[in-house]
Scaffold this motif. Structure first.
Motif, PDB file in Angstrom:
ATOM      1  N   ARG A 146       0.813  -1.256  -0.084  1.00 43.24           N
ATOM      2  CA  ARG A 146      -0.101   0.018   0.160  1.00 43.24           C
ATOM      3  C   ARG A 146       0.896   1.326  -0.015  1.00 43.24           C
ATOM      4  N   ASP A 147       0.278   2.379  -0.609  1.00 38.83           N
ATOM      5  CA  ASP A 147       1.165   3.707  -0.763  1.00 38.83           C
ATOM      6  C   ASP A 147       1.444   4.222   0.362  1.00 38.83           C
ATOM      7  N   PHE A 148       0.711   4.189   1.445  1.00 37.61           N
ATOM      8  CA  PHE A 148       1.043   4.655   2.845  1.00 37.61           C
ATOM      9  C   PHE A 148       2.251   4.146   3.395  1.00 37.61           C
TER      10      PHE A 148
ATOM     11  N   ALA B 107       4.814   3.101   1.608  1.00 33.15           N
ATOM     12  CA  ALA B 107       6.088   3.869   0.755  1.00 33.15           C
ATOM     13  C   ALA B 107       6.517   5.081   1.447  1.00 33.15           C
ATOM     14  N   LEU B 108       5.041   5.873   1.302  1.00 33.56           N
ATOM     15  CA  LEU B 108       5.289   7.189   2.007  1.00 33.56           C
ATOM     16  C   LEU B 108       5.896   7.544   3.359  1.00 33.56           C
ATOM     17  N   ALA B 109       5.568   6.341   4.097  1.00 33.18           N
ATOM     18  CA  ALA B 109       6.100   6.427   5.587  1.00 33.18           C
ATOM     19  C   ALA B 109       7.563   6.321   5.314  1.00 33.18           C
TER      20      ALA B 109
ATOM     21  N   HIS C 199       2.431   1.603  11.399  1.00 31.60           N
ATOM     22  CA  HIS C 199       1.697   1.416  10.337  1.00 31.60           C
ATOM     23  C   HIS C 199       1.233  -0.012   9.979  1.00 31.60           C
TER      24      HIS C 199
ATOM     25  N   ASN D  67      -3.041  -2.197  11.588  1.00 35.54           N
ATOM     26  CA  ASN D  67      -3.535  -2.613  10.410  1.00 35.54           C
ATOM     27  C   ASN D  67      -4.012  -4.027  10.449  1.00 35.54           C
TER      28      ASN D  67
END
Lengths: 327, 310
Positions: free
Chosen positions: B199-201, B203-205, B219, B223
């Motif tokens: 999930r992108d979040f 990678a963004l983290a 993260h 989840n």
């Protein structure tokens, strides 16, 4: 644009993904050449558009710039410093300089984290200031992207797609980056919200002098936002030019096809749409010579044998095509 | 029910649905109106609540001591049978101990073991699943081969071995059940993490500068907690059966502490003439496990339908 060393310099970057078989005794069947010798620069405060159809290597390129992937070959430099292999303080310093907003607003926020916490994350990780200052900064960022400060206490599911993308932008802005990689930032949004988001991005650029790498397949977005545009096809740059000059004087046959596919409805201009034959060839086994030759309308015998190099045809405008070899 | 109760003015008369006990216990997927996910398992919840209350307030509820022997009253049948005594509602065992009281105290052992083993085994599995799934590569391969190895390991045999070397007791029992559980937790959680990692979040983290440890804790972990809770409820039944089995085999809690498994074990020799000594704790185990499983199924369907294959 301003002189001086570029903020971002991508130097001959290649990314090959090995295609392997077997678990214990791995056998390499071949390499997928996702990105093959790509170079470009971005200066401070400038926007570079990276266009091409899906699978052309735009996203892989942006992931290498974000240091999420290691290039197989070549370097990426930010402020003159290679970013791959950075550790400790230097890595944190680089992370603060380069941030990102991704395409899918539903996947880019942690559903179990209050958006205020997501926005503050870069500040918390880098231990920038105390709680009160971070809180103040989050408030400021929410206002800057057009949200209400109270919304920091809400969870992502309470936001619409456009609002989520604003939150993602606020999170990217938190560390006051010099470069933001925008990977299809508006393509998942409703058309009515796209313009708002693009204007917001432009306003922020003027305020904060931040540079953007805009990855997009939508030419209208690129035209509206980018100072320079790079067109990629199958992992290679086929044309690169200042956006205004590119949109006025399209050279490469692939770019022409790409443009004709969207600009037919342009008022006052009736051009025949160039419909490309066939499918995009597999990057596992790209065509010899020019990668575009099997689908090109102007194909010459030379095209299947010799690979064209990027050549400047007018100031700042470079094309990789044998048609312009004598220009 | 609701249809039948509706006044006729509210629509055309509908045939009154036939209420079949069989359909209730075994709803057919083929029949229209089959909606197991929507049915809140009230019966299961009630049974679980009764057992939890029993365990919590055992000293207040039990009419007799669970350990004291009254040999004069041995092997009395339940109250409602010929020869049953009013003092012992569910009868007594071979040592004249009140079965009801032992059942009530035995619930404590079952629940304490379940709580400890699920915390330990589930916790280890959760941690290993997250680490293997997030870090991937060689660490993932090594950890997952360990999981495969754990699945092939005969857990009962190992528990017996532990009981011999470490001595019987709560600690041994919990360790044995932990070893039985962790691998299945690790495998499911890893699968979940593998998809979350894309999930992108996440990678963004990384782009924001989060360390791997921070990403796993802030993260990934929050989840997978839904999945984890579903796994915990689905495994309570496994733990209760494991405890009963090990106690039955003599590798669990040593007598005279009452546990349901031990009670079945003690009564099995007299199943012909004093069936209640073994059968009553047997029924208790069955009811408890069935209720917990039905409740777990429902919770899974509510929280995480992707886990249906479990």
């Amino acid at each position: 644009m301003s002189e001086g060393p570029p903020l971002l310099r991508v130097e001959g970057v290649r990314k090959y993904f090995a295609l392997t078989k077997g678990i214990l005794f791995t056998q390499t069947l071949g390499y997928i050449k996702a990105v093959d010798d790509v170079s470009f620069e971005i200066r401070a405060g400038e926007t570079l558009g990276l266009v091409g159809e899906s699978g052309c290597g735009k996203t892989t390129t942006s992931r290498m710039i974000l240091n999420l992937e290691e290039p197989t070959e070549g370097r990426v430099l930010v402020d003159g410093e290679p970013i791959h292999g950075l550790k400790g303080e230097a890595l944190s310093a680089y992370r603060a300089k380069v941030q990102a907003v991704f395409q899918d607003p539903w996947s880019s926020l942690n559903p179990r984290m209050k958006v205020g916490r997501t926005i503050a994350e870069a500040l918390i990780v880098n231990a920038v200031g105390d709680k009160a200052r971070i809180h103040e900064r989050v408030r400021e960022l929410l206002l800057q992207v057009g949200l209400r400060p109270e919304q920091a206490q809400q969870y992502p599911h309470e936001f619409s797609g456009g609002q989520r993308q604003r939150v993602a932008l606020a999170a990217a802005l938190a560390s006051r980056p010099k470069l933001i990689v925008l990977d299809e930032p508006v393509s998942a949004l409703d058309v009515s919200i796209r313009a708002q988001m693009m204007n917001l991005l432009k306003d922020i650029q003027t305020q904060d002098n931040v540079a953007y790498l805009l990855v997009a397949h939508d030419l209208a977005t690129v035209r509206h936002m980018a100072d320079h545009t790079v067109v990629m096809y199958l992992g290679k740059i086929v044309e690169q030019a200042p956006t205004a000059s590119l949109f006025e004087d399209v050279r490469h046959p692939y770019t022409r096809a790409l443009f004709s596919a969207v600009l037919v409805a342009w008022p006052g201009r009736q051009e025949e749409e160039i419909v490309l034959k066939g499918e995009v060839p597999s990057p596992l086994n790209p065509p010899s010579g020019c990668r575009f030759h099997p689908r090109c309308a102007w194909v010459m015998p030379r095209c299947s044998q010799q690979e064209p190099v990027l050549r400047e045809v007018s100031p700042g405008h470079a094309v990789a095509c044998h048609l312009f070899d004598n220009a | 029910m609701a249809l039948a109760d509706r006044p006729p003015s509210e629509g055309p008369a509908l045939p009154r649905p036939r209420i079949s006990v069989w359909r209730f216990l075994w709803p057919s997927r083929a029949k229209p109106g089959f909606r197991r996910t929507a049915r809140v398992p009230w019966v299961s919840i009630a049974i679980i609540s009764v057992i939890v209350v029993m365990a919590l307030f055992a000293p207040l509820l039990a009419p007799h001591s669970p350990i004291d022997q009254t040999l004069r009253d041995k092997l009395l049948p339940p109250t409602w049978m010929a020869g049953g005594s009013d003092r012992y509602f569910l009868g007594t065992d071979a040592f004249g101990r009140d079965i009801l009281s032992r059942l009530i105290y035995g619930a404590r052992v079952s629940l304490v073991v379940a709580l400890l083993a699920l915390t330990a085994g589930g916790g280890v599995g959760l941690a290993i699943g997250i680490v293997a799934g997030y870090l991937g590569g060689a660490i993932d391969s090594v950890l997952m081969r360990l999981v495969d190895a754990a699945f092939t390991f005969p857990a009962i045999l190992f528990a017996l071995l532990l009981a011999v070397t470490m001595g019987q007791g709560l600690g041994t029992l919990v360790i044995a059940i932990t070893l039985l559980l962790w691998a299945s937790f690790a495998r499911v959680i890893r699968g979940e993490v593998l998809s979350l990692r894309q999930r992108d979040f996440v990678a963004l983290a990384r782009v924001r500068g989060c360390s791997a440890l921070r990403i796993m804790l802030t993260h990934i972990l929050p989840n997978v907690l839904n999945t984890f809770m579903v796994l915990v409820t689905l495994n309570i039944g496994v733990v209760i059966i494991a405890e009963a089995t090990l106690s039955f085999l003599g590798a669990g809690i040593p007598p005279p502490t009452p546990t349901w498994g031990l009670m079945i074990s003690e009564g099995r020799g007299r199943i012909a003439d004093a069936w209640w000594v073994a059968l009553i704790p047997g029924i208790a185990v069955t009811l408890m496990v069935l209720s917990v499983n039905l409740f777990g199924d429902w919770l899974r369907d509510r929280l995480d339908p992707r886990l249906r294959q479990l």
